[in-house]
Design an enzyme around this catalytic site. Sequence first.
Site, PDB file in Angstrom:
ATOM      1  N   SER A 171       0.306  -1.006   0.390  1.00  0.00           N
ATOM      2  CA  SER A 171       0.088   0.130  -0.368  1.00  0.00           C
ATOM      3  C   SER A 171       0.654   1.621   0.047  1.00  0.00           C
ATOM      4  O   SER A 171       2.296   1.345   0.589  1.00  0.00           O
ATOM      5  CB  SER A 171      -0.676  -0.139   1.504  1.00  0.00           C
ATOM      6  OG  SER A 171      -1.003   1.312   1.439  1.00  0.00           O
ATOM      7  N   TYR A 212      -2.353  -0.074  10.020  1.00  0.00           N
ATOM      8  CA  TYR A 212      -2.585  -0.921   8.809  1.00  0.00           C
ATOM      9  C   TYR A 212      -1.580  -0.758   7.946  1.00  0.00           C
ATOM     10  O   TYR A 212      -0.947  -1.140   7.017  1.00  0.00           O
ATOM     11  CB  TYR A 212      -3.845   0.303   8.005  1.00  0.00           C
ATOM     12  CG  TYR A 212      -4.452  -0.847   5.824  1.00  0.00           C
ATOM     13  CD1 TYR A 212      -4.386  -1.729   6.170  1.00  0.00           C
ATOM     14  CD2 TYR A 212      -3.751   0.569   5.663  1.00  0.00           C
ATOM     15  CE1 TYR A 212      -4.230  -2.369   5.321  1.00  0.00           C
ATOM     16  CE2 TYR A 212      -3.740   0.250   4.087  1.00  0.00           C
ATOM     17  CZ  TYR A 212      -3.527  -0.513   3.571  1.00  0.00           C
ATOM     18  OH  TYR A 212      -4.059  -1.101   2.167  1.00  0.00           O
TER      19      TYR A 212
END
Length: 340
Positions: free
Chosen positions: A132, A157
């Site tokens: 990501s 995350y």
Amino acid sequence: MKLPNEQILVTGCAGFIGFHLSKYLLKENIEVIGVDNINDYYDINLKYSRLDILKKYNNFKFYKVSLEDEKDINNIFVDNNIKYVVNLAAQAGVRYSLKNPKAYIDSNIVGFLSILEACKNHDIKHLVYASSSSVYGGNKQVPFSTNHNVDHPVSLYAATKKANELMAHTYSHLYNLPTTGLRFFTVYGPWGRPDMALFLFTDAILKDKPINVFNYGKMVRDFTYVDDIVEGIVKLINHIPQKNKEWNDKSSECSKSFAPYKIYNIGNNCPIELEYFISVLEDKLGKSAIKKYLPMQPGDVPKTYADVSDLEKDISFKPKTDIEDGINEFVDWYRDYYKR
């Protein structure tokens, strides 16, 4: 775009990107083994609707399994002749990681370990996995380059995605498992996730409800259309990383290694201001948004911008979809799917 004529495992096949990738591969007559646990992070009916489309293809086989169920994952590899793996399953969402951190450890760390172990034990030719743009965290230098330091995440995350890259490198080194990590940049498009800005904004505007505009509208995102993302993934499946014998610890090329390992940014390389993004959506919907301006959310970053020069050089990747066309495609899908 040459694809291997062998079974490809796609985890997260009922998710946004996984669905689009699986459908593309199935149309190319590739045998796809799909895995998804259909969790309730967002509306499971949307996931089942995607899955219903995939199940129409005779070359699709589906398993409802969580990645962290290591025995079940291994059995899928035992029962099939999988040679390539695209791991897109993960607990997504920066903001949700503030509320339910354990879900990220279970899916993104323990689950990813299950995939690595299965790949190691079953002679997988290439593991492509989702990272990501969030890994860039506190970085201020833009565009974000895969050669920048990513040791300062600002959400759990992001930390789990950085951990995935480290775990993949370890397996590439120890077991000669070729791995490619993809740092996705704000993917959007039809069948998108309900927790993402475009979906939330569209839904709220059509219902005459206010939209939350964080950082007082000064957010900038490298919005990337899902078809462009799928094209990049497909081109990389058979682009297997090789050991770089000339690499050393003084090299600035963080995205390469002495192991068969590679990291790419996969983004639009064209950051868009949130205010403009909203204005394009308003034009398409024919309605003005009721904007509620708010400060930056914890765990968020003000700007993302992908340097995709490695992808351009290695696989001639060039995003084709501008924000106006991409938003139009999403809204057309949304109105059709929800009959609004």
